[in-house]
Design an enzyme around this catalytic site. Structure first.
Site, mmCIF file in Angstrom:
data_model
loop_
_atom_site.group_PDB
_atom_site.id
_atom_site.type_symbol
_atom_site.label_atom_id
_atom_site.label_comp_id
_atom_site.label_asym_id
_atom_site.label_seq_id
_atom_site.Cartn_x
_atom_site.Cartn_y
_atom_site.Cartn_z
ATOM 1 N N GLY A 46 7.185 10.765 -8.331
ATOM 2 C CA GLY A 46 6.943 10.111 -7.051
ATOM 3 C C GLY A 46 6.127 8.856 -7.276
ATOM 4 N N GLN A 51 0.542 2.144 -5.285
ATOM 5 C CA GLN A 51 0.404 2.338 -6.726
ATOM 6 C C GLN A 51 0.942 1.153 -7.534
ATOM 7 O OE1 GLN A 51 2.039 6.572 -6.562
ATOM 8 N NE2 GLN A 51 0.659 6.590 -8.327
ATOM 9 N N CYS A 90 -1.216 12.113 -11.707
ATOM 10 C CA CYS A 90 -0.952 10.874 -10.978
ATOM 11 C C CYS A 90 -0.799 9.732 -11.960
ATOM 12 C CB CYS A 90 -2.098 10.591 -10.011
ATOM 13 S SG CYS A 90 -1.853 9.134 -8.998
ATOM 14 N N LEU A 91 0.236 8.929 -11.746
ATOM 15 C CA LEU A 91 0.463 7.784 -12.617
ATOM 16 C C LEU A 91 -0.676 6.771 -12.540
ATOM 17 C CD1 LEU A 91 4.276 7.316 -11.916
ATOM 18 C CD2 LEU A 91 3.211 8.331 -13.944
ATOM 19 N N HIS A 132 1.572 14.479 -1.879
ATOM 20 C CA HIS A 132 0.807 13.639 -2.799
ATOM 21 C C HIS A 132 1.050 12.157 -2.505
ATOM 22 C CE1 HIS A 132 -0.805 12.780 -6.978
ATOM 23 N NE2 HIS A 132 -0.165 11.656 -6.711
ATOM 24 N N GLU A 133 2.327 11.780 -2.340
ATOM 25 C CA GLU A 133 2.654 10.365 -2.103
ATOM 26 C C GLU A 133 2.171 9.895 -0.734
ATOM 27 O OE1 GLU A 133 3.255 8.770 -4.670
ATOM 28 O OE2 GLU A 133 3.776 10.528 -5.851
ATOM 29 N N HIS A 136 -1.368 8.977 -0.830
ATOM 30 C CA HIS A 136 -1.584 7.622 -1.348
ATOM 31 C C HIS A 136 -1.547 6.584 -0.227
ATOM 32 C CE1 HIS A 136 -1.987 7.733 -5.664
ATOM 33 N NE2 HIS A 136 -0.940 8.515 -5.802
#
Length: 161
Positions: A46, A51, A90-91, A132-133, A136
């Protein structure tokens, strides 16, 4: 299309409430394509626009199941049920994972790249990735919610969100 740079915590854009998308145009379609390409290149499941440094309410999710790639603009969780506790990464926060409590199943409403209404019913890992997304988009990182956080820098990376 192109792979974008993924911003890392503590970049301030990750703590902003992202702006609602009101223009559905070729730039938005390009953003979604770039986001998907960036997510796949980073081996994530995701990615949210903040991000990649863009404060817009846009996400892409692909957990590798039958749902495939899901692009959503202005997503809102309208229903949630049950509870799950599981690992997240998380990226934008490399080398850390954490145990995060999430709803087991959710209903998300939003729009596609043409501005048409879309509803997604998600459960399990798919629901976790959406939550999660969407976090963000509200300036929330998984480390804010994690019941425990642990360093994974010495383990092989399987991907993140």
């Amino acid at each position: 299309m192109g792979i974008r740079l993924i911003v890392k915590d503590p970049d301030p854009v990750l703590r902003e409430v992202a702006k609602e998308v009101t223009k559905f145009n070729p730039n938005l379609k390009k953003l979604l394509k770039d986001m998907a390409e960036t997510m796949y290149d980073a081996e994530g499941v995701g990615l949210a626009a903040p991000q990649i440094g863009i404060s817009k309410r846009v996400i892409v999710v692909d957990v590798g199941d039958e749902n495939g790639l899901v692009e959503m603009v202005n997503p809102v969780i309208v229903e949630q049920e049950g509870e799950q506790l599981g690992p997240e990464g998380c990226l934008s926060i490399p080398n850390l994972n954490g145990e995060v409590r999430r709803a087991e199943s959710i209903v998300v409403q939003g729009q596609n790249s043409d501005g048409e209404s879309v509803t997604v019913h998600a459960s399990g890992y798919f629901a976790r990735a959406f939550q999660h997304e969407i976090d963000h988009l509200n300036g929330v990182l998984f480390t804010d919610l994690a019941e425990s956080v642990y360093d994974i820098s010495d383990r092989p990376r399987k991907g993140g969100e």
